[in-house]
Design a protein around this motif. Structure first.
Motif, PDB file in Angstrom:
ATOM      1  N   LEU A  55       7.557  -5.972 -11.980  1.00  0.00           N
ATOM      2  CA  LEU A  55       6.300  -5.368 -11.539  1.00  0.00           C
ATOM      3  C   LEU A  55       6.152  -3.948 -12.071  1.00  0.00           C
ATOM      4  N   GLN A  56       4.922  -3.466 -12.036  1.00  0.00           N
ATOM      5  CA  GLN A  56       4.623  -2.085 -12.441  1.00  0.00           C
ATOM      6  C   GLN A  56       4.221  -1.280 -11.201  1.00  0.00           C
ATOM      7  N   PRO A  57       4.630  -0.017 -11.151  1.00  0.00           N
ATOM      8  CA  PRO A  57       5.392   0.764 -12.124  1.00  0.00           C
ATOM      9  C   PRO A  57       6.863   0.346 -12.156  1.00  0.00           C
ATOM     10  N   HIS A  58       7.364   0.164 -13.353  1.00  0.00           N
ATOM     11  CA  HIS A  58       8.667  -0.465 -13.553  1.00  0.00           C
ATOM     12  C   HIS A  58       9.798   0.298 -12.869  1.00  0.00           C
ATOM     13  N   LEU A  59       9.854   1.606 -13.070  1.00  0.00           N
ATOM     14  CA  LEU A  59      10.964   2.376 -12.503  1.00  0.00           C
ATOM     15  C   LEU A  59      10.991   2.290 -10.981  1.00  0.00           C
ATOM     16  N   LEU A  60       9.840   2.377 -10.350  1.00  0.00           N
ATOM     17  CA  LEU A  60       9.780   2.311  -8.892  1.00  0.00           C
ATOM     18  C   LEU A  60      10.307   0.975  -8.385  1.00  0.00           C
ATOM     19  N   TRP A  61       9.821  -0.115  -8.962  1.00  0.00           N
ATOM     20  CA  TRP A  61      10.261  -1.430  -8.486  1.00  0.00           C
ATOM     21  C   TRP A  61      11.725  -1.695  -8.832  1.00  0.00           C
ATOM     22  N   GLN A  62      12.188  -1.134  -9.934  1.00  0.00           N
ATOM     23  CA  GLN A  62      13.606  -1.268 -10.286  1.00  0.00           C
ATOM     24  C   GLN A  62      14.473  -0.601  -9.216  1.00  0.00           C
TER      25      GLN A  62
ATOM     26  N   GLU B 206       6.978  -8.193   7.578  1.00  0.00           N
ATOM     27  CA  GLU B 206       6.681  -7.002   6.781  1.00  0.00           C
ATOM     28  C   GLU B 206       6.377  -7.372   5.331  1.00  0.00           C
ATOM     29  N   LYS B 207       5.365  -6.727   4.775  1.00  0.00           N
ATOM     30  CA  LYS B 207       5.016  -6.976   3.383  1.00  0.00           C
ATOM     31  C   LYS B 207       4.342  -5.741   2.809  1.00  0.00           C
ATOM     32  N   VAL B 208       4.506  -5.530   1.504  1.00  0.00           N
ATOM     33  CA  VAL B 208       3.917  -4.386   0.826  1.00  0.00           C
ATOM     34  C   VAL B 208       2.962  -4.889  -0.253  1.00  0.00           C
ATOM     35  N   HIS B 209       1.813  -4.224  -0.366  1.00  0.00           N
ATOM     36  CA  HIS B 209       0.754  -4.659  -1.268  1.00  0.00           C
ATOM     37  C   HIS B 209       1.019  -4.114  -2.668  1.00  0.00           C
ATOM     38  N   ILE B 210       1.189  -4.997  -3.639  1.00  0.00           N
ATOM     39  CA  ILE B 210       1.573  -4.604  -4.999  1.00  0.00           C
ATOM     40  C   ILE B 210       0.539  -3.694  -5.656  1.00  0.00           C
ATOM     41  N   PRO B 211      -0.766  -4.025  -5.626  1.00  0.00           N
ATOM     42  CA  PRO B 211      -1.748  -3.108  -6.227  1.00  0.00           C
ATOM     43  C   PRO B 211      -1.750  -1.730  -5.563  1.00  0.00           C
ATOM     44  N   ALA B 212      -1.499  -1.671  -4.255  1.00  0.00           N
ATOM     45  CA  ALA B 212      -1.480  -0.384  -3.557  1.00  0.00           C
ATOM     46  C   ALA B 212      -0.299   0.473  -4.003  1.00  0.00           C
ATOM     47  N   VAL B 213       0.808  -0.161  -4.364  1.00  0.00           N
ATOM     48  CA  VAL B 213       1.969   0.595  -4.869  1.00  0.00           C
ATOM     49  C   VAL B 213       1.608   1.271  -6.188  1.00  0.00           C
ATOM     50  N   GLN B 214       0.872   0.568  -7.034  1.00  0.00           N
ATOM     51  CA  GLN B 214       0.441   1.149  -8.305  1.00  0.00           C
ATOM     52  C   GLN B 214      -0.490   2.347  -8.065  1.00  0.00           C
ATOM     53  N   ILE B 215      -1.399   2.216  -7.104  1.00  0.00           N
ATOM     54  CA  ILE B 215      -2.312   3.313  -6.771  1.00  0.00           C
ATOM     55  C   ILE B 215      -1.527   4.505  -6.223  1.00  0.00           C
TER      56      ILE B 215
ATOM     57  N   PRO C 111      13.918 -10.025  -1.520  1.00  0.00           N
ATOM     58  CA  PRO C 111      12.473  -9.876  -1.714  1.00  0.00           C
ATOM     59  C   PRO C 111      11.913 -10.965  -2.625  1.00  0.00           C
ATOM     60  N   TYR C 112      10.656 -11.289  -2.419  1.00  0.00           N
ATOM     61  CA  TYR C 112       9.993 -12.231  -3.316  1.00  0.00           C
ATOM     62  C   TYR C 112       8.507 -11.898  -3.371  1.00  0.00           C
ATOM     63  N   ILE C 113       7.848 -12.357  -4.440  1.00  0.00           N
ATOM     64  CA  ILE C 113       6.427 -12.097  -4.635  1.00  0.00           C
ATOM     65  C   ILE C 113       5.614 -13.260  -4.072  1.00  0.00           C
ATOM     66  N   ASP C 114       4.624 -12.934  -3.243  1.00  0.00           N
ATOM     67  CA  ASP C 114       3.710 -13.926  -2.691  1.00  0.00           C
ATOM     68  C   ASP C 114       2.299 -13.431  -2.963  1.00  0.00           C
ATOM     69  N   GLY C 115       1.714 -13.862  -4.084  1.00  0.00           N
ATOM     70  CA  GLY C 115       0.396 -13.387  -4.466  1.00  0.00           C
ATOM     71  C   GLY C 115       0.417 -11.903  -4.783  1.00  0.00           C
TER      72      GLY C 115
ATOM     73  N   VAL D 133       2.107  17.028   3.569  1.00  0.00           N
ATOM     74  CA  VAL D 133       1.150  15.932   3.582  1.00  0.00           C
ATOM     75  C   VAL D 133       1.939  14.633   3.488  1.00  0.00           C
ATOM     76  N   SER D 134       1.353  13.526   3.958  1.00  0.00           N
ATOM     77  CA  SER D 134       2.037  12.234   3.897  1.00  0.00           C
ATOM     78  C   SER D 134       1.131  11.198   3.240  1.00  0.00           C
ATOM     79  N   ILE D 135       1.683  10.449   2.296  1.00  0.00           N
ATOM     80  CA  ILE D 135       0.958   9.379   1.598  1.00  0.00           C
ATOM     81  C   ILE D 135       1.873   8.180   1.419  1.00  0.00           C
ATOM     82  N   GLY D 136       1.292   7.048   1.051  1.00  0.00           N
ATOM     83  CA  GLY D 136       2.088   5.852   0.784  1.00  0.00           C
ATOM     84  C   GLY D 136       1.192   4.654   0.552  1.00  0.00           C
ATOM     85  N   PRO D 137       1.770   3.529   0.118  1.00  0.00           N
ATOM     86  CA  PRO D 137       0.988   2.316  -0.139  1.00  0.00           C
ATOM     87  C   PRO D 137       0.803   1.486   1.128  1.00  0.00           C
ATOM     88  N   THR D 138       0.010   0.448   1.043  1.00  0.00           N
ATOM     89  CA  THR D 138      -0.234  -0.428   2.182  1.00  0.00           C
ATOM     90  C   THR D 138       0.999  -1.266   2.496  1.00  0.00           C
TER      91      THR D 138
END
Length: 486
Positions: free
Chosen positions: A7-14, A462-471, A98-102, A448-453
């Motif tokens: 997945l992208q960004p590659h370094l983060l997911w690695q 628990e699940k994390v949204h892949i497009p939100a990680v890119q954002i 972990p696994y990808i579901d959509g 300040v605090s930020i993060g993905p969905t």
């Protein structure tokens, strides 16, 4: 692992894949802390641990960024260990799968640890990156956030040098957090007196299938607390069937203080008609399924024969425990008058355990204001002591008071709006973040605090949204590249 590493960004997911492979539940983060420390030293970066075990890594500014204010990226090292019933998983030894579901990344049968593993992975990816512009950088990785914020409480003073900090523990795309609730732990005990078990029948009452979730972020959603639901059944059954005598030998539920309990169990012993109890259980299950059809669609309440114990709670102790648990306040106490749409004060009965001599409840109180915590504290003390029990309070941590003139918040909002193409939202949240504690040690740091969905944190859903990680990664990169000038 190769699937999420693609997945992208590659370094983060690695980095997140590496994190999933290293067990790191609360109180067992030593292995992952040492891994991060050793990696940083191998890269020639400043890396050190303080007395609380927190890790601090420093990286010099990239060329042309030396005149910008330094930024600290902050994440916590631990994760909440929750597994589905029937999932065999030792969180101290076994890797998360972990696994990808959509568009989502999930874990097989357990919590994923995206809270706060994605934030941690993003900080490490920034350290490893060779093409990101950034000012002087610090990465602060704290110990045992999920079980009491021990690392933030013990953070070494005069250690951080950055005037700005970005906490990475937000869990909704498009939202910027600038304040949060404080918390207080209540450990309540109700003594029980035992007598020889002269009953002929022994059955276990089992409540399962609830959604659970974060006891701060999800407390307003109407999700049921398994312990409270089970106590409700026992109380109503006792009131409607006063001649059906029974004794408890065990009542329990939940596993961590900051998650809404998904399951609860009670062992009953009685001489009465088994069919009468079974009928009451079946009717109550139907009632719950109707009441909670939307909030808890998978709820089940069942009764199963179990082994007879040698002793049970006597009648008085059985009734005291049931009515205590049924009467304990739980959920939202008050909504904020200051911040629209935000819970001000709440509490969650997170864990219930039985020993030979007592029933022990662990309760997490949250509030945006100190007086809110004090009010709930007084309620719990009055009720528990009136019934002959005892409650002790510990682990008090402050909220994070919002400051609308924050330079980093204003910069973050401007850049977030650009990335999203629509307006981001600045919020104060009811969940607890470490920012308030860190600001106690570093009162002048701008946070300040930020993060993905991330959905259903603190539960096996628990699940994390892949497009939100890119954002999130794009936003983080822009903030670093546009750090304010000194």
């Amino acid at each position: 692992m190769s699937t999420i590493q693609s997945l992208q960004p590659h370094l983060l997911w690695q980095w997140f894949a590496q994190l999933c492979a290293i067990p790191h539940p609360s109180h067992h983060e030593e292995q992952v802390a040492k891994f991060m420390l050793d990696w940083a030293k191998q890269q020639g970066l400043y890396a050190e641990r303080d007395e609380a075990g927190n890790v601090l890594i420093r990286k010099p500014a990239t060329a042309g960024m030396e005149d910008r204010k330094g930024i600290a990226l902050q994440a916590h090292l631990d994760m909440v260990p929750q597994a589905n019933e029937g999932t065999v998983h030792d969180f101290t030894k076994d890797p998360i799968q972990p696994y990808i579901d959509g568009e989502w990344v999930k874990a097989k049968g357990t919590t994923l640890g995206a809270d706060n593993g994605i934030g941690l992975a993003s900080a490490m990816a920034v350290l490893e990156s060779t093409d990101l512009a950034h000012p002087e950088l610090e990465v602060l990785l704290t110990m045992t956030e999920e079980a009491g914020m021990d690392g933030a409480k013990g953070l070494r003073p005069n250690w951080l040098t950055s005037p700005i900090m970005i906490n990475t523990d937000t869990e909704e795309n498009g939202e910027i957090y600038m304040g949060c609730a404080g918390g207080l732990d209540a450990n309540a005990e109700m003594p029980v007196e035992l007598e020889a078990n002269s009953f002929t029948h022994s059955y276990q009452l089992v409540l399962k299938g609830l959604r659970g979730g974060h006891s701060g972020g999800d407390i307003h959603t109407g999700r049921a607390n398994a312990i409270k639901v089970l106590a409700r059944f026992l109380a109503e059954f006792s009131q409607k069937q006063p001649h059906f005598a029974f004794g408890l030998s065990d009542i329990r539920g939940g596993s961590v203080r900051n998650a809404i309990p998904r399951e609860a169990f009670a062992t009953l012993h009685f001489n009465g008609d088994v069919a009468q109890l079974k009928s009451a259980v079946e009717k109550f299950e139907i009632l719950l399924q109707q009441e909670l059809a939307l909030a808890e669609p998978s709820l089940t309440l069942t009764l199963a024969e179990t082994a007879k114990t040698t002793h049970v709670f006597n009648h008085h102790s059985t009734q005291t425990v049931i009515h205590w648990l049924n009467s304990l306040p739980n959920g939202v106490i008050r909504n904020s008058d200051v911040v629209e749409g935000v819970v001000e004060t709440s509490l969650s009965l997170g864990v219930l355990q039985t020993t030979e001599t007592k029933v022990h409840a662990i309760i997490l109180i949250r509030s945006l204001i100190e007086s809110g915590k004090e009010y709930v504290q007084s309620q719990l003390q009055s009720l528990t002591e009136m019934l002959g029990g005892h409650v002790a309070f510990s682990g008090n941590y402050p909220g994070w008071a919002p400051h609308s003139d924050s330079e980093i918040m204003q910069l973050t909002k401007t850049l977030y709006d650009e990335v999203l193409g629509y307006e981001s939202v600045v919020k104060v949240i009811h969940a607890g973040l470490e920012c308030g504690l860190i600001k106690e040690k570093y009162p002048n740091i701008d946070v300040v605090s930020i993060g993905p969905t991330i959905h259903n944190a603190h539960s096996p859903d628990e699940k994390v949204h892949i497009p939100a990680v890119q954002i999130y990664w794009e936003l983080l990169s822009k903030i670093l590249a546009n750090a304010p000038k000194k």
